[in-house]
Design a protein around this motif. Sequence first.
Motif, short mmCIF file in Angstrom:
data_model
loop_
_atom_site.label_atom_id
_atom_site.label_comp_id
_atom_site.label_asym_id
_atom_site.label_seq_id
_atom_site.Cartn_x
_atom_site.Cartn_y
_atom_site.Cartn_z
N PRO A 167 12.54 17.81 3.74
CA PRO A 167 11.82 16.56 4.01
C PRO A 167 10.69 16.31 3.02
O PRO A 167 10.33 15.16 2.76
N GLU A 168 10.15 17.39 2.41
CA GLU A 168 9.05 17.21 1.45
C GLU A 168 9.49 16.39 0.23
O GLU A 168 8.63 15.87 -0.49
N SER A 169 10.79 16.31 -0.04
CA SER A 169 11.16 15.54 -1.24
C SER A 169 11.02 14.03 -1.02
O SER A 169 11.13 13.25 -1.95
N GLU A 170 10.73 13.62 0.23
CA GLU A 170 10.42 12.21 0.47
C GLU A 170 8.92 12.02 0.26
O GLU A 170 8.15 12.00 1.20
N TYR A 171 8.51 11.91 -0.98
CA TYR A 171 7.07 11.93 -1.24
C TYR A 171 6.45 10.54 -1.32
O TYR A 171 5.27 10.36 -1.06
N LEU A 172 7.25 9.53 -1.68
CA LEU A 172 6.67 8.19 -1.85
C LEU A 172 6.88 7.35 -0.59
O LEU A 172 8.02 7.19 -0.14
N THR A 222 0.82 -1.20 0.00
CA THR A 222 0.00 0.00 0.00
C THR A 222 0.86 1.26 0.00
O THR A 222 1.85 1.33 0.73
N PHE A 223 0.50 2.23 -0.85
CA PHE A 223 1.36 3.41 -1.06
C PHE A 223 0.62 4.72 -0.94
O PHE A 223 -0.60 4.79 -1.15
N SER A 224 1.40 5.78 -0.67
CA SER A 224 0.94 7.15 -0.85
C SER A 224 2.06 7.92 -1.54
O SER A 224 3.21 7.86 -1.13
N CYS A 225 1.69 8.66 -2.60
CA CYS A 225 2.70 9.49 -3.26
C CYS A 225 2.40 10.98 -3.05
O CYS A 225 2.89 11.82 -3.79
#
Length: 393
Positions: free
Chosen positions: A380-385, A334-337
């Motif tokens: 930290p926002e660049s860790e999106y996936l 299960t993912f969130s991008c």
Amino acid sequence: MQRTKIVLKSGKDQSPRRFHPWIFSGAIKKIYGDPVEGDLVDVYDNKDEFLAVGHYQPGSIAVRILSFKNVCPDIDFFRDRIKSAIEYRKSIGLTSNDQTNVLRLVHAEGDDMPGLIIDYYNGVAVMQMHSVGMYRLRKEFAQILKELLGDKLKAVFDKSEGTIPFMSGITAANEFLYGKSDPVVVSENGFKFKIDWTTGQKTGFFIDQRENRRLLGDYSEGKSVLNMFGYTGGFSVYAMKNASLVHTVDSSASAIDMADENIKLNFGDDSRHKSIKTDAFEFLNDIKDRYDLIILDPPAFAKHNNVLANALQGYKRLNIKAIEQIRPGGIIFTFSCSQVVTRENFRKSVFAAAANTGRRVRILHQMSQPPDHPVNIYHPESEYLKGLVIYVE
Ligand code: SAH
């Protein structure tokens, strides 16, 4: 050329002093001049000390920082940055890999180039600019790629039509800036995918799931697999290596066509695979005990912080449906991008979903994006996936 000076309010220098690459409009005390969107601007603290240089943009993120040194971001500057992005990928074995010839060459803030994405598809570079400052440099970027990639580059395509802020009034046209190419077939971990950057989403392919797809292949042997939000069938192709059955679900007809084509490219006509064009939430209403392995990779539910609560509810609802109905002993990827959904928030949504069903759930893996989508430690926002692999008893 004289650059416009922007002075921050007292105390608002803390963020750029910790190298965060965005200046929000609320942090600005005064703009000395009248910069146009995309202009280079210098950022100073309120004691007149230089902090950074970046691209100006009217709106919430007012400056995207290019350097915290007082340098001139000219063509040599960008050549060095792109060169360093490519060299880093070379050093980790991604650029000359006979199993994989699709990768992200430049990952915006992750490579200290906010607003610039460059993906490489077996000879074709597809650029996507998210800021006017970067868009203005598109021809120079194409030239730099030619210089740096040599005969590994056949064409450069600019796909910024849908990504340049519409307030800018610029109408970007999707076009080749160098060479020309029909859609290409790429290899990813030895599997083949046809990439059509003109019609596909993003630059044509979700390169960021490469490692997670590989992991899926390790779990799919003999399983009945359901790939929700399948797009071009990335996860499905890996599962087809050893699964007993694979169903790909997507609401987009063109995505389903591409998924079918990619299955065929790798496995010919294989009756173990079926694709279904329908709404994911509806499909998930009626799958009790039909699958052993479910992939949930929806589009970003939240693009902005103000819809975060709704997005978290969306992830919870989706995961409840899957956890409730998967066969005992089943596994869910299960993912969130969504960039605004933190790892912790996503995990809480899945936790809330599990609690709602009352089933025993264990976390087997915590997943992220691959190294060609690096995370800028100051951003930290660049860790999106983010993703979880869970085992449902
Ligand atoms: N897992 C894919 C990427 C998924 S992108 C990969 O590895 O390549 C998200 C996909 O969800 C898109 O193809 C989009 O068409 C599809 N989608 C969006 N909303 C949907 C819905 N309500 N039901 C089904 N599919 C949906």
